[in-house]
Write a protein that holds these residues in place. Structure first.
Motif, PDB file in Angstrom:
ATOM      1  N   MET A  48      12.052  19.235  16.450  1.00  0.00           N
ATOM      2  CA  MET A  48      12.371  18.832  15.390  1.00  0.00           C
ATOM      3  C   MET A  48      13.811  19.281  14.996  1.00  0.00           C
ATOM      4  N   ILE A  49      14.331  20.154  15.647  1.00  0.00           N
ATOM      5  CA  ILE A  49      15.644  20.662  15.272  1.00  0.00           C
ATOM      6  C   ILE A  49      16.617  19.742  15.909  1.00  0.00           C
ATOM      7  N   ILE A  50      16.125  19.163  16.912  1.00  0.00           N
ATOM      8  CA  ILE A  50      17.384  18.268  17.775  1.00  0.00           C
ATOM      9  C   ILE A  50      17.371  17.041  17.145  1.00  0.00           C
ATOM     10  N   GLN A  51      16.159  16.782  16.456  1.00  0.00           N
ATOM     11  CA  GLN A  51      15.963  15.266  15.620  1.00  0.00           C
ATOM     12  C   GLN A  51      16.796  15.166  14.282  1.00  0.00           C
ATOM     13  N   VAL A  52      17.089  16.338  13.520  1.00  0.00           N
ATOM     14  CA  VAL A  52      17.650  16.268  12.203  1.00  0.00           C
ATOM     15  C   VAL A  52      19.020  15.455  12.507  1.00  0.00           C
ATOM     16  N   PRO A  53      20.003  16.039  13.289  1.00  0.00           N
ATOM     17  CA  PRO A  53      21.249  15.436  13.476  1.00  0.00           C
ATOM     18  C   PRO A  53      21.454  14.012  13.590  1.00  0.00           C
ATOM     19  N   LEU A  54      20.543  13.428  14.188  1.00  0.00           N
ATOM     20  CA  LEU A  54      20.364  12.204  14.578  1.00  0.00           C
ATOM     21  C   LEU A  54      20.743  11.191  13.453  1.00  0.00           C
ATOM     22  N   ILE A  55      20.123  11.585  12.204  1.00  0.00           N
ATOM     23  CA  ILE A  55      20.603  11.012  10.963  1.00  0.00           C
ATOM     24  C   ILE A  55      21.845  10.366  10.697  1.00  0.00           C
ATOM     25  N   ILE A  56      22.852  11.470  11.012  1.00  0.00           N
ATOM     26  CA  ILE A  56      24.036  11.147  10.660  1.00  0.00           C
ATOM     27  C   ILE A  56      24.664  10.056  11.397  1.00  0.00           C
ATOM     28  N   PHE A  57      24.207  10.072  13.004  1.00  0.00           N
ATOM     29  CA  PHE A  57      24.717   8.986  13.790  1.00  0.00           C
ATOM     30  C   PHE A  57      24.115   7.511  13.579  1.00  0.00           C
ATOM     31  N   TYR A  58      22.954   7.383  12.842  1.00  0.00           N
ATOM     32  CA  TYR A  58      22.575   6.169  12.480  1.00  0.00           C
ATOM     33  C   TYR A  58      23.499   5.563  11.334  1.00  0.00           C
ATOM     34  N   TYR A  59      23.999   6.627  10.288  1.00  0.00           N
ATOM     35  CA  TYR A  59      24.964   6.237   9.287  1.00  0.00           C
ATOM     36  C   TYR A  59      26.327   5.507   9.836  1.00  0.00           C
ATOM     37  N   VAL A  60      26.888   6.453  11.028  1.00  0.00           N
ATOM     38  CA  VAL A  60      28.155   6.093  11.680  1.00  0.00           C
ATOM     39  C   VAL A  60      27.960   4.764  12.731  1.00  0.00           C
ATOM     40  N   ALA A  61      26.816   4.534  13.053  1.00  0.00           N
ATOM     41  CA  ALA A  61      26.680   3.663  14.256  1.00  0.00           C
ATOM     42  C   ALA A  61      27.325   2.319  13.717  1.00  0.00           C
ATOM     43  N   HIS A  62      27.147   1.672  12.642  1.00  0.00           N
ATOM     44  CA  HIS A  62      27.185   0.467  12.569  1.00  0.00           C
ATOM     45  C   HIS A  62      28.837  -0.036  12.870  1.00  0.00           C
ATOM     46  N   LYS A  63      29.554   0.938  12.961  1.00  0.00           N
ATOM     47  CA  LYS A  63      31.173   0.761  12.896  1.00  0.00           C
ATOM     48  C   LYS A  63      31.531   0.828  14.547  1.00  0.00           C
ATOM     49  N   ILE A  64      30.670   0.823  15.434  1.00  0.00           N
ATOM     50  CA  ILE A  64      30.999   1.081  16.928  1.00  0.00           C
ATOM     51  C   ILE A  64      31.354  -0.364  17.444  1.00  0.00           C
ATOM     52  N   ARG A  65      32.284  -0.668  18.593  1.00  0.00           N
ATOM     53  CA  ARG A  65      32.545  -1.625  18.894  1.00  0.00           C
ATOM     54  C   ARG A  65      31.866  -2.071  20.338  1.00  0.00           C
ATOM     55  N   GLU A  66      32.192  -3.018  20.901  1.00  0.00           N
ATOM     56  CA  GLU A  66      31.384  -3.315  22.056  1.00  0.00           C
ATOM     57  C   GLU A  66      31.633  -2.712  23.390  1.00  0.00           C
ATOM     58  N   THR A  67      32.956  -2.063  23.555  1.00  0.00           N
ATOM     59  CA  THR A  67      33.450  -1.105  24.582  1.00  0.00           C
ATOM     60  C   THR A  67      32.766   0.405  24.356  1.00  0.00           C
ATOM     61  N   VAL A  68      32.455   0.720  23.229  1.00  0.00           N
ATOM     62  CA  VAL A  68      31.767   1.921  22.821  1.00  0.00           C
ATOM     63  C   VAL A  68      30.464   1.615  23.116  1.00  0.00           C
ATOM     64  N   PHE A  69      29.868   0.603  22.763  1.00  0.00           N
ATOM     65  CA  PHE A  69      28.479   0.212  23.041  1.00  0.00           C
ATOM     66  C   PHE A  69      28.229   0.300  24.333  1.00  0.00           C
ATOM     67  N   ILE A  70      28.735  -0.383  25.322  1.00  0.00           N
ATOM     68  CA  ILE A  70      28.407  -0.215  26.621  1.00  0.00           C
ATOM     69  C   ILE A  70      28.755   0.940  27.359  1.00  0.00           C
ATOM     70  N   THR A  71      29.696   1.695  26.789  1.00  0.00           N
ATOM     71  CA  THR A  71      29.846   3.139  27.267  1.00  0.00           C
ATOM     72  C   THR A  71      28.794   4.025  26.903  1.00  0.00           C
ATOM     73  N   LEU A  72      28.303   3.892  25.719  1.00  0.00           N
ATOM     74  CA  LEU A  72      27.111   4.901  25.285  1.00  0.00           C
ATOM     75  C   LEU A  72      25.974   4.531  26.245  1.00  0.00           C
ATOM     76  N   SER A  73      25.808   3.160  26.378  1.00  0.00           N
ATOM     77  CA  SER A  73      24.540   2.860  27.108  1.00  0.00           C
ATOM     78  C   SER A  73      24.569   3.328  28.677  1.00  0.00           C
ATOM     79  N   ILE A  74      25.839   3.436  29.269  1.00  0.00           N
ATOM     80  CA  ILE A  74      25.936   3.747  30.754  1.00  0.00           C
ATOM     81  C   ILE A  74      25.700   5.329  30.626  1.00  0.00           C
TER      82      ILE A  74
END
Length: 180
Positions: A48-74
């Motif tokens: 449960m503790i490791i799930q709570v900070p993930l909410i912040i990442f959903y908020y920031v996520a819509h701003k990522i570019r393609e290069t960041v997307f593929i880097t995160l995937s790898i």
């Protein structure tokens, strides 16, 4: 057009179901099995503790570019492969790798969802088909993972989760680049 989208739905649905079932259902089971010195309540609290900070990442996520997307995937694939090797070492290493993999997924989720929704053309018929296939694939994934757990091959679950994350991401990346 509908046949191509139907194939896309099956492709995404299969891999999304594999990853979701592995993360939500089998990670806690693996933690309970491997780290039996911890109580189920402690493991539940840690998850449960490791799930709570993930909410912040959903908020920031819509701003990522393609290069960041593929880097995160790898990076997520590498994290799952690392987890398949080091999952017995420490509960905190295990949870850290899962957190980082979930963070990567959370950062990519809005981009993936937007791309898939555009490909589906907001069709309710295709969306209903996707949900039906998701239910079927989730049941099949549970059977597959139960078999893997029965054989005590936990590392296989992490490898499958990593592959089920990278393959659709590569396809989404291709679509994003083509639409630019």
């Amino acid at each position: 057009m509908v046949k191509n989208v139907g194939k896309l739905v099956i492709f995404f649905g299969f891999f999304a179901s594999l990853r979701r079932v592995a993360i939500t259902s089998y990670i806690p089971l693996i933690l309970l099995t491997v780290f039996y010195a911890y109580t189920p309540q402690e493991i539940s609290l840690y998850l449960m503790i490791i799930q709570v900070p993930l909410i912040i990442f959903y908020y920031v996520a819509h701003k990522i570019r393609e290069t960041v997307f593929i880097t995160l995937s790898i990076a997520e694939l590498i994290l799952f492969l690392s987890l398949s090797i080091f999952y017995r070492e420490s509960i905190f290493l295990f949870l850290s790798l899962i957190f980082l993999a979930n963070m990567s997924s959370s950062l990519r989720a809005p981009v993936v969802e937007e791309t898939v929704v555009k490909l589906l053309n907001f069709s309710t018929k295709i969306s209903s088909f996707y949900h039906l296939m998701d239910t079927i694939f989730s049941a099949l994934a549970s059977i597959l993972f139960a078999f893997i757990v029965k054989l005590d091959l936990f590392y296989g679950i992490f490898i499958i989760a990593g592959l089920s994350s990278i393959l659709p991401s590569l396809f989404v990346y291709k679509v994003i680049v083509e639409r630019k």
